[in-house]
Enzyme design. Structure first.
Site, PDB file in Angstrom:
ATOM      1  N   TRP A 241       0.810  -1.221   0.000  1.00 45.52           N
ATOM      2  CA  TRP A 241       0.000   0.000   0.000  1.00 45.52           C
ATOM      3  C   TRP A 241       0.836   1.260   0.000  1.00 45.52           C
ATOM      4  O   TRP A 241       0.522   2.223  -0.706  1.00 45.52           O
ATOM      5  CB  TRP A 241      -1.002  -0.017   1.155  1.00 45.52           C
ATOM      6  CG  TRP A 241      -2.069  -1.047   0.934  1.00 45.52           C
ATOM      7  CD1 TRP A 241      -2.304  -2.159   1.678  1.00 45.52           C
ATOM      8  CD2 TRP A 241      -3.032  -1.081  -0.146  1.00 45.52           C
ATOM      9  NE1 TRP A 241      -3.346  -2.882   1.148  1.00 45.52           N
ATOM     10  CE2 TRP A 241      -3.813  -2.245   0.042  1.00 45.52           C
ATOM     11  CE3 TRP A 241      -3.308  -0.245  -1.223  1.00 45.52           C
ATOM     12  CZ2 TRP A 241      -4.849  -2.585  -0.830  1.00 45.52           C
ATOM     13  CZ3 TRP A 241      -4.339  -0.596  -2.097  1.00 45.52           C
ATOM     14  CH2 TRP A 241      -5.091  -1.749  -1.882  1.00 45.52           C
TER      15      TRP A 241
ATOM     16  N   LYS B 288     -12.066  -1.573   6.399  1.00 51.33           N
ATOM     17  CA  LYS B 288     -11.242  -2.576   7.053  1.00 51.33           C
ATOM     18  C   LYS B 288     -11.674  -2.747   8.511  1.00 51.33           C
ATOM     19  O   LYS B 288     -11.868  -3.842   8.976  1.00 51.33           O
ATOM     20  CB  LYS B 288      -9.755  -2.169   7.010  1.00 51.33           C
ATOM     21  CG  LYS B 288      -9.237  -1.825   5.634  1.00 51.33           C
ATOM     22  CD  LYS B 288      -9.212  -3.016   4.700  1.00 51.33           C
ATOM     23  CE  LYS B 288      -9.076  -2.651   3.238  1.00 51.33           C
ATOM     24  NZ  LYS B 288      -7.824  -2.055   2.834  1.00 51.33           N
TER      25      LYS B 288
ATOM     26  N   ASP C 290      -1.434   6.580   6.460  1.00 54.38           N
ATOM     27  CA  ASP C 290      -2.557   5.749   6.009  1.00 54.38           C
ATOM     28  C   ASP C 290      -2.812   4.727   7.116  1.00 54.38           C
ATOM     29  O   ASP C 290      -2.012   3.817   7.327  1.00 54.38           O
ATOM     30  CB  ASP C 290      -2.173   5.055   4.691  1.00 54.38           C
ATOM     31  CG  ASP C 290      -3.241   4.065   4.206  1.00 54.38           C
ATOM     32  OD1 ASP C 290      -4.248   3.870   4.910  1.00 54.38           O
ATOM     33  OD2 ASP C 290      -3.042   3.486   3.114  1.00 54.38           O
TER      34      ASP C 290
HETATM   35  C1  LIG Z   1      -7.350  -1.454   1.577  1.00 56.11           C
HETATM   36  C2  LIG Z   1      -6.287  -0.453   1.734  1.00 56.11           C
HETATM   37  C3  LIG Z   1      -6.131   0.607   0.819  1.00 56.11           C
HETATM   38  C4  LIG Z   1      -7.031   0.771  -0.398  1.00 56.11           C
HETATM   39  O1  LIG Z   1      -8.322   1.044  -0.038  1.00 56.11           O
HETATM   40  P1  LIG Z   1      -9.463   1.304  -1.130  1.00 56.11           P
HETATM   41  O2  LIG Z   1     -10.564   1.841  -0.296  1.00 56.11           O
HETATM   42  O3  LIG Z   1      -9.762  -0.001  -1.763  1.00 56.11           O
HETATM   43  O4  LIG Z   1      -8.945   2.299  -2.095  1.00 56.11           O
HETATM   44  C5  LIG Z   1      -5.129   1.511   1.045  1.00 56.11           C
HETATM   45  N1  LIG Z   1      -4.321   1.406   2.103  1.00 56.11           N
HETATM   46  C6  LIG Z   1      -4.424   0.399   2.996  1.00 56.11           C
HETATM   47  C7  LIG Z   1      -3.491   0.332   4.147  1.00 56.11           C
HETATM   48  C8  LIG Z   1      -5.412  -0.555   2.837  1.00 56.11           C
HETATM   49  O5  LIG Z   1      -5.523  -1.555   3.727  1.00 56.11           O
END
Ligand SMILES: *Cc1c(COP(=O)(O)O)cnc(C)c1O
Length: 362
Positions: free
Chosen positions: A103, A197, A173
């Protein structure tokens, strides 16, 4: 599990707390006497405004968010933030990225379209199985920010200690760890998290951004939706927001408050992950792929000695009612995502199953 529900180990979208789903189900035809569901409701109605206001207030309370930070609900997922961030935050045109997995690598590649983006540190040499030492990195003197992915969902690593950014703004993030443990918001300039998540249905991020980083003097060609000031100046309702998602997230925030907040959630998460890691550390068949000190409490990748056996285990777990344990192709093997809403019972049941599997396949 009630209602024939399964222990779902998906990396996202993933399990939601059962009491939240029950409340949502009870309110789906007629929300609090409004005569309609939240799905059918105007976002300009006072009923919905109350839902949104309470969601923000509860999140502020849970995370103890200082008053000089804005809370924004933005659509497009975490992936859109990979571009929105540099578009809004680059002033000198320079940023430093720490790449610890899939990511942060994607975020880094996307940001490169918009400025001079430096790779400050990486753990790519060992397939992202650890977090590099970030105590004394060569942070660029003119960096507008330093970027991390605090919990790598695919590779299963997490930061125990935030990087020393040498006074530069930290952007994180937190998608796969949001609200899993207490967080000192003032350590960051901007935190964002895709909610699917750990917090709610897919389709939205929560951003927590220090007010002075919300700039109006950015390139006028940047789409209006992709400007933080658009969202900040309009209470996240410049256009129609993801009403349903805000509503469900709000319920999860209230649920977290009801169980004792993030301190209590963290305790549960520590205990839950320990069940699985203790098993992996003692198993002769299975092993975790991440160095001990950097292991995630949310995403636990593990492998056997062969791809064939990995596949056999995945099939056996699925047949036994434990869903979504196949590892991501970049790591292989298996991955158990054990977010906030996964009960400890679920992890214990999985460990019992794997223990039996190991005994039967000696
Ligand atoms: C799932 C995830 C993303 C991407 O998320 P989307 O909503 O599908 O764009 C980005 N960063 C992390 C750490 C993730 O777990």
């Amino acid at each position: 599990m009630k209602y024939g529900r399964t222990y779902n180990f998906s990396a996202g979208p993933s399990m939601l707390p059962e009491p939240v789903l029950e409340e949502v189900a009870a309110e789906v035809l007629n929300y609090h006497g409004s005569g309609m569901s939240v799905m059918e409701m105007s976002h300009r109605s006072s009923v919905f405004q109350t839902i949104a206001d309470e969601a923000e207030a509860d999140l502020r309370e849970l995370m103890n968010i200082p008053s000089n930070y804005k809370v924004l609900f933005i659509q497009g997922g975490a992936t859109l933030q990979f571009a929105m961030l540099p578009l809004n935050l680059l002033k000198n045109g320079v940023a430093d990225y720490i790449v610890t997995g899939a990511w942060s690598k994607k975020a880094y590649s996307e940001a490169k379209k918009y400025g001079k983006i430096n790779l400050l540190a990486t753990s790519e040499d060992k397939n992202y199985s650890y977090i590099p030492d970030c105590s004394d990195l060569a942070v660029s003197p003119d960096a507008d920010y330093v970027y991390i992915c605090e919990n790598e969902t695919i590779h299963g690593t997490t930061y125990q200690k935030l990087p020393n950014t040498k006074g530069k703004i930290l952007v994180s993030d937190q998608s796969s760890m949001f609200l899993s443990r207490p967080c000192n918001v003032s350590d960051y300039g901007l935190i964002y998290a895709g909610v699917q998540k750990n917090v709610g249905p897919a389709g939205m991020i929560v951003a927590i951004i220090r007010e002075d980083l919300i700039r109006e003097d950015i390139d006028a060609r940047i789409p209006i939706y992709l400007r933080y000031d658009t969202h900040a100046n309009n209470g996240s309702m410049y256009n129609t927001p993801n009403c349903w998602c805000i509503y469900v997230c709000g319920k999860v925030f209230k649920y977290l408050k009801s169980i004792g907040g993030l301190e209590a959630m963290n305790q549960r998460n520590i205990e839950k992950a320990k069940v699985l890691y203790d098993f992996l550390d003692n198993s002769k068949m299975f092993s975790g792929t991440v160095v001990k000190q950097d292991r995630s409490l949310m995403n636990v990748p593990f492998v056997t000695a062969s791809k064939e056996l990995d596949a056999e285990v995945v099939a056996a777990t699925k047949a036994a009612g434990y869903d979504n344990l196949k590892g991501h192709k970049s790591v292989g093997g298996l991955r158990a995502s054990i977010y906030n809403a996964m009960p400890k019972d679920g992890v214990e049941a999985l460990v019992d199953f794997l223990t039996k599997f190991e005994a039967e396949h000696k």
